[in-house]
Design a protein around this motif. Structure first.
Motif, PDB file in Angstrom:
ATOM      1  N   LYS A 275       6.209  -4.668  -3.484  1.00  0.00           N
ATOM      2  CA  LYS A 275       6.336  -4.107  -2.136  1.00  0.00           C
ATOM      3  C   LYS A 275       7.743  -3.595  -1.959  1.00  0.00           C
ATOM      4  CE  LYS A 275       3.008  -6.848   0.462  1.00  0.00           C
ATOM      5  NZ  LYS A 275       2.870  -7.799   1.562  1.00  0.00           N
ATOM      6  N   ASN A 276       7.930  -2.322  -2.185  1.00  0.00           N
ATOM      7  CA  ASN A 276       9.257  -1.757  -1.994  1.00  0.00           C
ATOM      8  C   ASN A 276       9.119  -0.295  -1.583  1.00  0.00           C
ATOM      9  OD1 ASN A 276       8.516  -0.422  -4.313  1.00  0.00           O
ATOM     10  ND2 ASN A 276       9.613  -1.853  -5.633  1.00  0.00           N
ATOM     11  N   GLU A 277      10.210   0.420  -1.630  1.00  0.00           N
ATOM     12  CA  GLU A 277      10.144   1.797  -1.164  1.00  0.00           C
ATOM     13  C   GLU A 277       9.249   2.652  -2.053  1.00  0.00           C
ATOM     14  OE1 GLU A 277      14.009   3.396  -0.246  1.00  0.00           O
ATOM     15  OE2 GLU A 277      14.587   1.504   0.700  1.00  0.00           O
ATOM     16  N   PHE A 278       9.157   2.273  -3.292  1.00  0.00           N
ATOM     17  CA  PHE A 278       8.243   3.001  -4.170  1.00  0.00           C
ATOM     18  C   PHE A 278       6.794   2.829  -3.689  1.00  0.00           C
ATOM     19  CE2 PHE A 278       5.405   2.919  -7.900  1.00  0.00           C
ATOM     20  CZ  PHE A 278       5.513   4.257  -8.256  1.00  0.00           C
ATOM     21  N   THR A 279       6.454   1.574  -3.356  1.00  0.00           N
ATOM     22  CA  THR A 279       5.114   1.311  -2.833  1.00  0.00           C
ATOM     23  C   THR A 279       4.841   2.187  -1.619  1.00  0.00           C
ATOM     24  OG1 THR A 279       5.619  -0.968  -3.406  1.00  0.00           O
ATOM     25  CG2 THR A 279       3.553  -0.562  -2.243  1.00  0.00           C
ATOM     26  N   VAL A 280       5.815   2.218  -0.723  1.00  0.00           N
ATOM     27  CA  VAL A 280       5.659   3.024   0.481  1.00  0.00           C
ATOM     28  C   VAL A 280       5.395   4.483   0.111  1.00  0.00           C
ATOM     29  CG1 VAL A 280       6.884   3.973   2.462  1.00  0.00           C
ATOM     30  CG2 VAL A 280       6.943   1.535   2.037  1.00  0.00           C
ATOM     31  N   SER A 281       6.189   4.996  -0.847  1.00  0.00           N
ATOM     32  CA  SER A 281       6.016   6.418  -1.144  1.00  0.00           C
ATOM     33  C   SER A 281       4.659   6.668  -1.795  1.00  0.00           C
ATOM     34  CB  SER A 281       7.175   6.938  -1.990  1.00  0.00           C
ATOM     35  OG  SER A 281       7.123   6.359  -3.260  1.00  0.00           O
ATOM     36  N   VAL A 282       4.151   5.722  -2.575  1.00  0.00           N
ATOM     37  CA  VAL A 282       2.809   5.893  -3.153  1.00  0.00           C
ATOM     38  C   VAL A 282       1.775   6.021  -2.043  1.00  0.00           C
ATOM     39  CG1 VAL A 282       0.976   4.732  -4.424  1.00  0.00           C
ATOM     40  CG2 VAL A 282       3.291   4.762  -5.340  1.00  0.00           C
ATOM     41  N   TYR A 283       1.845   5.092  -1.092  1.00  0.00           N
ATOM     42  CA  TYR A 283       0.864   5.132  -0.005  1.00  0.00           C
ATOM     43  C   TYR A 283       1.037   6.387   0.846  1.00  0.00           C
ATOM     44  CZ  TYR A 283      -1.137   0.551  -0.836  1.00  0.00           C
ATOM     45  OH  TYR A 283      -1.822  -0.503  -1.385  1.00  0.00           O
ATOM     46  N   GLU A 284       2.273   6.756   1.062  1.00  0.00           N
ATOM     47  CA  GLU A 284       2.500   7.947   1.892  1.00  0.00           C
ATOM     48  C   GLU A 284       1.935   9.189   1.231  1.00  0.00           C
ATOM     49  OE1 GLU A 284       6.504   6.712   4.426  1.00  0.00           O
ATOM     50  OE2 GLU A 284       6.701   8.067   2.715  1.00  0.00           O
ATOM     51  N   ILE A 285       2.209   9.317  -0.080  1.00  0.00           N
ATOM     52  CA  ILE A 285       1.729  10.513  -0.767  1.00  0.00           C
ATOM     53  C   ILE A 285       0.206  10.521  -0.821  1.00  0.00           C
ATOM     54  CG2 ILE A 285       1.694  11.697  -2.980  1.00  0.00           C
ATOM     55  CD1 ILE A 285       4.613  10.635  -3.334  1.00  0.00           C
ATOM     56  N   HIS A 286      -0.362   9.369  -1.111  1.00  0.00           N
ATOM     57  CA  HIS A 286      -1.828   9.324  -1.138  1.00  0.00           C
ATOM     58  C   HIS A 286      -2.400   9.646   0.245  1.00  0.00           C
ATOM     59  CE1 HIS A 286      -5.736   7.127  -2.461  1.00  0.00           C
ATOM     60  NE2 HIS A 286      -5.882   8.415  -2.340  1.00  0.00           N
ATOM     61  N   ALA A 287      -1.770   9.097   1.278  1.00  0.00           N
ATOM     62  CA  ALA A 287      -2.254   9.367   2.640  1.00  0.00           C
ATOM     63  C   ALA A 287      -2.193  10.863   2.934  1.00  0.00           C
ATOM     64  CB  ALA A 287      -1.407   8.601   3.655  1.00  0.00           C
ATOM     65  N   ARG A 288      -1.115  11.508   2.528  1.00  0.00           N
ATOM     66  CA  ARG A 288      -0.979  12.934   2.822  1.00  0.00           C
ATOM     67  C   ARG A 288      -2.027  13.748   2.064  1.00  0.00           C
ATOM     68  NH1 ARG A 288       4.815  12.344   2.067  1.00  0.00           N
ATOM     69  NH2 ARG A 288       5.781  11.890   4.086  1.00  0.00           N
ATOM     70  N   ILE A 289      -2.230  13.371   0.807  1.00  0.00           N
ATOM     71  CA  ILE A 289      -3.232  14.106   0.025  1.00  0.00           C
ATOM     72  C   ILE A 289      -4.624  13.903   0.630  1.00  0.00           C
ATOM     73  CG2 ILE A 289      -4.371  14.219  -2.218  1.00  0.00           C
ATOM     74  CD1 ILE A 289      -1.657  13.628  -3.507  1.00  0.00           C
ATOM     75  N   ALA A 290      -4.920  12.659   1.016  1.00  0.00           N
ATOM     76  CA  ALA A 290      -6.222  12.377   1.619  1.00  0.00           C
ATOM     77  C   ALA A 290      -6.395  13.191   2.902  1.00  0.00           C
ATOM     78  CB  ALA A 290      -6.359  10.888   1.910  1.00  0.00           C
ATOM     79  N   LEU A 291      -5.327  13.282   3.678  1.00  0.00           N
ATOM     80  CA  LEU A 291      -5.388  14.068   4.909  1.00  0.00           C
ATOM     81  C   LEU A 291      -5.697  15.517   4.597  1.00  0.00           C
ATOM     82  CD1 LEU A 291      -2.459  12.993   7.235  1.00  0.00           C
ATOM     83  CD2 LEU A 291      -4.904  12.723   7.570  1.00  0.00           C
TER      84      LEU A 291
END
Lengths: 482, 428
Positions: A275-291
């Motif tokens: 759980k770190n900033e890398f984790t956050v960026s993974v979720y963020e990028i996936h969220a954006r792609i899903a959107l």
């Protein structure tokens, strides 16, 4: 201690298979089986001897193992040895395996390291031309149901291999070369031997697991048991994976592949408690792609994880996603959560463009101000418009309902197009037709018969539009809803 | 003293006294009771003191459970007293969690007493007291424990309270002896707990359970008034949050009417906090300023916003909404109040209509100007220019919702209003 008679007769003849094994772990499925003397499980032999006794051959094997073992490698070798033996016991083959032919633990370790290194390099250098990509290419968004022969074969094999894998089903009719071919092919999609074997070591759940898999790509498979470190990629590999996926998404736009890869990426993060900033960026990028692809179910999973990560104080694009969250709650008409969210907003958040935009959308909708709503739709920051896509149709119908009731007897379709945020008259008319308004569209002409405009017969259309609106508001149902 | 009163309550079936006795914070008893014995002897003491209970109609099992309960209750009182006296510090660490754990034991025993010990339904106040303090101690434990990431004690308490609720609701004894009489009290304490836990969904489960088994309940009028008022209040608020404003209004109104006028105005204010917005949505009526006379808190909460609604002042409305936003959001009425912007607009447009001598053909431009003035506010802020299309959009909304009668004639840039009732329900 004598081996069971049926064992001793066949000797080690069939055990050449052992050499074909590519990495580690217990004896390969089926490798001991083709002796053909017995199709029944070898388990009784093991259990009749009791679990605490060891075959002599195994004792010799252990002795061989430590014969020329340096102190430095001892711990690792011990662990490996323990794993091999435990596994043999677990699978009840300790009495049937030919320990004389079993490679020493040192060799397993070396094999594994070699393979990990070479496969890691191969993945990196080959990049886009890797066969993995080609097999994934079979998934395309519009092509979901049709499976390419290659893919379905892979599926079948995967299933087959898994079922073959238990030691109690020893009849494996594949020839040795077939097996090797299969292993090679399968290895492309799966970095480790095709054996979802239970983990070897006693699992200490308090200590996070650290993966040993060096492949960049991995298919997503829902875990049904403890994760196996051999199929889990450690953080530094995952970082490379993310870069690879970003590149691929830019160049290929294959959502089915990307989504699958991101899910396995997320899974690897989760099982290793990263759980770190890398984790956050993974979720963020996936969220954006899903959107971008309108996959709200997947988006929502990322969103809820992100909320937790932000809450733990890990940095990311918190405000941007807060804005999306508001838009999402608007979409699902979740008033209770909306109220809670409003209660939690800080002044800094309210000043952020994303949050402010989303709040403006909300307030425009609360008074049915469609004029403002669709202006906001056309000027949404970042990915906001993709989220608004989810409810824009419904809101257009609501607005059209009001227009039908308020304007008499008809209205220029250009006005409708402008008010409802269409990019052009044509889009608007297509949309009207899609919603059953075809019979209410009328071409007007001047005295000479030249077209002057296209009108929408509001008074007559009111009932139809109202019905369409009712239907559109009826179904807000999303998988993975929170 | 505790035992004397307990015996007389049990023998004389004095429900009120029994309830009071099982309040662990009751200073009349707690101190002396806590120090009347010690952990080693309390069991024996209670057994001796309550030895004659069988003559009070207790079964042997019922008596045994009562003894155990009193011992457990002594533990609670003792835990409470001990730290309060022996240390001058606030409290030892883990004080409230310990008290809560002790009270939970009492709760379990009381439930068992009713379930298997044959305790009569007149003893229900004992259950009430136990539940009440179970909830309070749970909240105190959570407060003390707020840093730790333990599962919330209140959630745990809710599960036990739910058992108490079922214990009452599903009792099959004939009505005069039934524990069904405790149903609404228990439902109320559950609502209270679930609201605190922010889980409206769970509250709805209580309502569902009542609906499913409620046909066997006595008519609600036969229950104590205090139970009804609280129950109606919560049902009203739940409906309010679910946007069922009609049902919300009915329930809240019943609660208000049953609520004793001499009762503290706090209950009235609580009820009115939701009744006023609900009424605003269903009837578009704002309360008269008379209503606020006795309720200063309501005046600050609703005074400015209702004045803005009445006068059709958009600027004042926005200001009032913003000023009280935190409080509104906290009470979960913000989203509802926000919807009354429609009424502000209606009143503003109505004024335009009156100024135009009730002309049935009014240029859209007139409405646009009016909105510009209204948004600027009385104090001569900058007049804001609204786009004509936006005004049309808002007019269309008014017409669609039936707040105005008429239609927009876009080709002429005019609104054509009904001659008989342009603004239904407002006299014009």
């Amino acid at each position: 201690m004598a081996a069971p008679p049926w064992r001793s007769s066949t000797g080690g003849v069939s055990y050449t298979a052992v050499a074909a094994r590519r990495t580690l772990g217990g004896p390969k499925p089926g490798s001991h089986a083709p002796n053909g003397t017995s199709t029944s499980s070898p388990a009784p032999a093991g259990s009749s001897q009791g679990r605490t006794t060891f075959p002599d051959k195994l004792k010799q094997y252990v002795a061989r193992t430590f014969e020329d073992c340096t102190d430095a490698e001892k711990p690792q070798v011990e662990a490996e040895l323990k794993r091999i033996i435990t596994d043999a016991f677990n699978e009840k083959v300790v009495w049937t395996v030919d320990w004389d032919k079993m490679p020493l633990p040192q060799q397993f370790i070396a094999n594994r390291e070699n393979e990990a290194r070479s496969s890691g390099e191969a993945r990196l250098s080959k990049g886009d031309t890797s066969p993995t990509r080609r097999s994934f290419g079979a998934f395309s968004l519009g092509d979901k149901k049709r499976k390419s022969p290659e893919q379905s074969e892979a599926k079948k094999l995967e299933k087959r291999i898994r079922s073959d894998n238990s030691y109690s089903s020893p009849s494996d009719e594949l020839s040795q070369s077939d097996k090797e071919k299969r292993a090679r092919r399968f290895g492309l999609n799966n970095p480790t031997p095709p054996s979802p074997q239970p983990s070897y070591e006693p699992v200490d759940t308090s200590k996070p697991l650290v993966g040993r898999c060096m492949n960049l790509e991995k298919r997503y498979l829902r875990l049904t048991s403890e994760a196996d470190p051999n199929t889990v990629r450690p953080l530094h590999i995952l970082k490379q994976t993310l870069e690879l996926l970003k590149r691929k998404w830019r160049t290929e736009q294959n959502y089915a592949y990307i989504c699958d890869q991101f899910k396995s990426l997320r899974q690897d993060l989760t099982v290793q408690h990263i759980k770190n900033e890398f984790t956050v960026s993974v979720y963020e990028i996936h969220a954006r792609i899903a959107l971008e692809k309108g996959d709200l179910g997947e988006y929502n999973q990322c969103q809820s994880q992100l909320a937790n990560l932000y809450a733990e104080g890990i940095k990311g694009h918190k405000y941007e996603f807060k804005g999306y969250r508001i838009l999402y709650l608007i979409h699902t008409c979740n008033r209770a959560d909306m109220n809670d969210l409003l209660a939690s907003l800080t002044p800094a958040e309210k000043a952020d463009d994303h949050v402010k935009h989303a709040l403006d959308v909300r307030s425009a909708m609360s008074v049915n101000n469609y004029h403002r709503l669709f202006k906001l739709y056309l000027n949404a920051p970042s990915m906001g418009a993709y989220l608004m896509d989810a409810f824009v149709n419904r809101e257009r119908l609501a607005a059209l309902s009001a227009i039908c009731k308020a304007y008499r007897p008809d209205i220029d379709t250009r006005f409708v197009a402008e008010e409802l945020g269409f990019e052009g008259d044509h889009d608007c008319i297509t949309w009207l037709i899609e919603n059953g308004g075809e019979e209410f569209i009328k071409q007007t002409t001047d005295e000479k018969g030249a077209p002057t405009g296209i009108r929408f017969l509001t008074s007559k259309a009111a009932a139809t539009v109202e019905a369409a609106k009712g239907k559109a508001f009826h179904k807000v149902d999303i998988k993975g809803q929170v | 003293m505790f035992f004397t009163d307990l015996r007389s309550a049990l023998v004389g079936q004095n429900a009120l006294l029994l309830g009071t006795l099982f309040n662990p914070t009751n200073s009349d008893y707690s101190r002396s009771f806590a120090y009347s014995s010690n952990a080693a002897q309390i069991n024996e003491v209670v057994r001796r003191e309550l030895g004659s209970l069988r003559s009070a109609g207790f079964t042997n099992n019922g008596k045994e459970i009562m003894i155990e309960t009193v011992v457990a209750f002594w533990n609670v009182v003792y835990e409470l007293e001990r730290s309060g006296v022996t240390t001058h510090r606030e409290h030892d660490e883990g004080y409230w969690p310990k008290v809560y754990a002790a009270q939970r034991t009492v709760m379990g025993l009381v439930c068992r007493g009713f379930n298997t010990g044959g305790w009569a339904n007149w003893m229900l106040p004992m259950l009430y007291s136990t539940c009440r303090y179970l909830r309070e101690f749970a909240m105190a434990a959570d407060d003390e424990d707020s840093k730790a990431e333990n599962a919330s004690s209140l959630e745990d308490a809710a599960r036990h309270l739910n058992k108490g609720f079922t214990l009452c609701l599903s009792d099959r004894a004939p009505l005069p002896e039934s524990r069904k009489w405790g149903t609404y009290y228990m439902a109320n304490i559950l609502f209270k707990t679930y609201f605190k836990l922010n889980s409206i969904t769970l509250s709805k489960n209580v309502l569902k359970a009542l609906e499913a088994l409620g046909k066997d309940l006595p008519p609600i009028e036969q229950f104590p008034k205090s139970h009804i008022v609280t129950f109606k209040y919560y049902v009203g608020v739940i409906n309010f949050l679910e946007e069922h404003y009609k049902a919300a209004e009915e329930n809240l109104l019943t609660a208000l009417q049953l609520c004793k006028s001499t009762a503290s105005s706090r209950n009235h204010q609580l009820i009115l906090t939701y009744l006023i917005p609900a009424h605003l949505i269903t009837t578009h009526q704002v309360p008269s300023s008379d209503l606020f006379r006795n309720y200063p808190r309501l005046r600050t909460l609703f005074g400015p916003i209702t004045a803005a609604i009445r006068s059709g002042n958009l600027q004042a409305f926005e200001a009032a909404l913003e000023q009280n936003e935190d409080e509104y959001v906290k009470r979960r009425i913000y989203l509802t109040l926000e919807r009354s912007r429609d009424i502000v607009l209606r009143n503003l447009f109505r004024k335009v209509f009156l100024i135009s001598n009730k002309s049935t053909r009014i240029p859209v431009e007139d409405f646009r100007k009016a909105m510009g003035f209204s948004l600027a506010g009385k104090n001569g802020g900058l007049r804001k220019e609204i786009e004509a299309e936006e005004v049309e959009c808002l007019l269309a909304g008014m017409i669609y919702k039936g707040l105005m009668k008429g239609y927009i004639s876009r080709d002429y840039g005019k609104v054509v209003l009904s001659g008989t009732s342009a603004f239904p329900g407002t006299g014009v």
